[in-house]
Design an enzyme around this catalytic site. Structure first.
Site, PDB file in Angstrom:
ATOM      1  N   LYS A  86       0.196   4.200  -0.354  1.00  0.00           N
ATOM      2  CA  LYS A  86      -0.720   5.397   0.147  1.00  0.00           C
ATOM      3  C   LYS A  86      -0.273   6.648  -0.759  1.00  0.00           C
ATOM      4  O   LYS A  86      -0.154   6.310  -2.066  1.00  0.00           O
ATOM      5  CB  LYS A  86      -0.157   5.796   1.701  1.00  0.00           C
ATOM      6  CG  LYS A  86      -0.106   4.338   2.573  1.00  0.00           C
ATOM      7  CD  LYS A  86      -0.174   4.858   3.999  1.00  0.00           C
ATOM      8  CE  LYS A  86      -0.293   3.472   4.651  1.00  0.00           C
ATOM      9  NZ  LYS A  86      -0.284   3.367   6.300  1.00  0.00           N
TER      10      LYS A  86
ATOM     11  N   HIS B 275      -9.948   1.536   4.654  1.00  0.00           N
ATOM     12  CA  HIS B 275      -8.368   1.881   5.442  1.00  0.00           C
ATOM     13  C   HIS B 275      -8.641   2.844   6.448  1.00  0.00           C
ATOM     14  O   HIS B 275      -9.547   3.727   6.340  1.00  0.00           O
ATOM     15  CB  HIS B 275      -7.057   2.208   4.444  1.00  0.00           C
ATOM     16  CG  HIS B 275      -6.079   2.176   5.011  1.00  0.00           C
ATOM     17  ND1 HIS B 275      -5.551   3.241   6.103  1.00  0.00           N
ATOM     18  CD2 HIS B 275      -4.993   1.303   4.910  1.00  0.00           C
ATOM     19  CE1 HIS B 275      -4.271   2.675   6.358  1.00  0.00           C
ATOM     20  NE2 HIS B 275      -3.855   1.848   5.611  1.00  0.00           N
TER      21      HIS B 275
ATOM     22  N   GLY C 110       2.464   2.394  10.882  1.00  0.00           N
ATOM     23  CA  GLY C 110       3.598   3.473  10.778  1.00  0.00           C
ATOM     24  C   GLY C 110       4.215   3.902  11.977  1.00  0.00           C
ATOM     25  O   GLY C 110       5.055   4.735  12.106  1.00  0.00           O
TER      26      GLY C 110
ATOM     27  N   GLY D  25       4.959   1.494   4.708  1.00  0.00           N
ATOM     28  CA  GLY D  25       6.363   1.947   4.739  1.00  0.00           C
ATOM     29  C   GLY D  25       7.402   1.041   4.158  1.00  0.00           C
ATOM     30  O   GLY D  25       8.153   1.618   3.222  1.00  0.00           O
TER      31      GLY D  25
ATOM     32  N   ASN E  67       0.964  -1.083   0.115  1.00  0.00           N
ATOM     33  CA  ASN E  67      -0.037  -0.057  -0.021  1.00  0.00           C
ATOM     34  C   ASN E  67       1.092   1.096  -0.049  1.00  0.00           C
ATOM     35  O   ASN E  67       1.479   1.420   0.983  1.00  0.00           O
ATOM     36  CB  ASN E  67      -0.760  -0.013   1.247  1.00  0.00           C
ATOM     37  CG  ASN E  67      -1.694   1.354   1.192  1.00  0.00           C
ATOM     38  OD1 ASN E  67      -1.858   2.405   0.400  1.00  0.00           O
ATOM     39  ND2 ASN E  67      -2.391   1.434   2.364  1.00  0.00           N
TER      40      ASN E  67
ATOM     41  N   SER F 262       3.538  -1.806  10.631  1.00  0.00           N
ATOM     42  CA  SER F 262       4.797  -1.982  10.821  1.00  0.00           C
ATOM     43  C   SER F 262       5.282  -3.422  10.268  1.00  0.00           C
ATOM     44  O   SER F 262       6.401  -3.714  11.201  1.00  0.00           O
ATOM     45  CB  SER F 262       4.931  -1.561  12.235  1.00  0.00           C
ATOM     46  OG  SER F 262       4.560  -0.273  12.546  1.00  0.00           O
TER      47      SER F 262
ATOM     48  N   GLU G 238      -5.780  -4.609  10.682  1.00  0.00           N
ATOM     49  CA  GLU G 238      -4.556  -3.474  10.781  1.00  0.00           C
ATOM     50  C   GLU G 238      -4.998  -2.677  12.157  1.00  0.00           C
ATOM     51  O   GLU G 238      -5.712  -1.640  12.041  1.00  0.00           O
ATOM     52  CB  GLU G 238      -4.695  -2.285   9.555  1.00  0.00           C
ATOM     53  CG  GLU G 238      -4.305  -3.025   8.385  1.00  0.00           C
ATOM     54  CD  GLU G 238      -3.734  -2.089   7.126  1.00  0.00           C
ATOM     55  OE1 GLU G 238      -2.758  -2.453   6.694  1.00  0.00           O
ATOM     56  OE2 GLU G 238      -4.399  -0.978   7.178  1.00  0.00           O
TER      57      GLU G 238
ATOM     58  N   GLU H 118      -6.982   5.097   7.437  1.00  0.00           N
ATOM     59  CA  GLU H 118      -6.577   6.541   7.157  1.00  0.00           C
ATOM     60  C   GLU H 118      -7.974   7.241   6.270  1.00  0.00           C
ATOM     61  O   GLU H 118      -8.478   8.469   6.802  1.00  0.00           O
ATOM     62  CB  GLU H 118      -5.548   6.769   6.297  1.00  0.00           C
ATOM     63  CG  GLU H 118      -4.313   6.477   7.167  1.00  0.00           C
ATOM     64  CD  GLU H 118      -3.108   5.825   6.603  1.00  0.00           C
ATOM     65  OE1 GLU H 118      -3.046   5.626   5.507  1.00  0.00           O
ATOM     66  OE2 GLU H 118      -2.167   5.129   7.280  1.00  0.00           O
TER      67      GLU H 118
END
Ligand code: 13P
Length: 257
Positions: free
Chosen positions: A14, A98, A177, A239, A12, A217, A171, A100
């Site tokens: 993002k 998601h 993150g 990430g 992902n 993570s 998640e 976010e």
């Protein structure tokens, strides 16, 4: 009936990468993947990169996906992208709900349910994200939150939908993150409970076909132990997916765990 679920390792990105950067990424990723058979590799990229990634991965089994869409097909919805538009640029999958999107853009369980249903109807594989905040975990509300998010999806979903038409990703928001991954035992506990809930909702055959990923993570150092858990079918990586060498390492590690 025992069911062998194919693992999935999903990137992902993002809101990262321009088209040129996406091209460089794919060019570096492809020669590093040692086996395309044992794992589904998916890249969830910004809308602007989808067509080019689709072109570059056409001869490969890599799944190209978007990170969001709107459940109506067309009309006066300024700034939105529909499922047919995603199909038009070659997308095969889409992340739905998601954290976010839920937290920053106010997506509700009802919107997530409608999007999931529309994605499947349009022939896109939805990766539906669920997970709790740190506060919810600390106050013992983790399962209320996650089970509510899963259940609301099934209020909309046609009974004909099969288990392999949908993927879930657990998640935990506090793990996204932060470098603070959920322990393998906690991931298994949450994902095992989600699978048990799916069985309650749609039966054993359905539940045994649904892939449930862990996200939060993930890195090369910890992927092996989380993938070794019996109900964990793969990862949704933020990430550590931005670098093609790192992401290829995660894909290849999935094959050996
Ligand atoms: P990180 O891997 O950066 O923690 O992000 C996880 C995530 O949100 C994937 O969707």
């Amino acid at each position: 009936m025992a069911q062998v679920r194919r693992p999935m390792m999903a990137a992902n990105w993002k809101m990262n990468k321009l088209i040129r950067e996406a091209e460089e990424y794919v060019a570096q990723l492809l020669p590093r993947l040692i086996d395309n058979e044992g794992v589904d590799v998916a890249i969830f990229a910004p809308f602007t990169c989808l067509q080019q990634i689709g072109r570059m991965t056409q001869a490969t089994p890599i799944v190209v996906g978007a990170q969001n869409f709107y459940f109506e097909d067309s009309g006066a919805f300024t700034g939105e992208i529909s499922a047919p538009m995603l199909k038009d640029v070659g997308a095969e999958a889409v992340i739905v709900g998601h954290s976010e999107r839920r937290e920053i853009f106010g997506e509700t369980d009802e919107m997530v349910a409608r999007k999931t249903s529309r994605a499947i109807g349009a022939g896109l594989l939805p990766i539906v994200c669920v997970g709790e905040t740190k506060e919810e975990r600390d106050t013992g509300e983790m399962w209320d939150k996650c089970s509510g998010q899963v259940q609301s999806v099934f209020e909309e979903l046609d009974k004909k939908v099969r288990g392999d038409d949908i993927v879930f990703a657990y998640e935990p928001i506090w793990a996204i993150g932060t470098g603070d991954m959920a322990s393998p035992e906690d991931s298994q506990a949450a994902i095992g409970k989600i699978r048990a809930l799916l069985e309650e909702l749609r039966g054993e055959q359905f539940a045994s076909q649904v892939r449930i990923l862990y996200g939060g993570s993930i890195k090369l150092e910890n992927i092996g132990e989380v993938m070794a858990q019996k109900d964990v079918d793969g990862g949704l990586v933020g990430g550590a997916s931005l670098d093609p060498v790192s992401f290829a390492g995660l894909v290849n590690a999935t094959l050996s765990s």
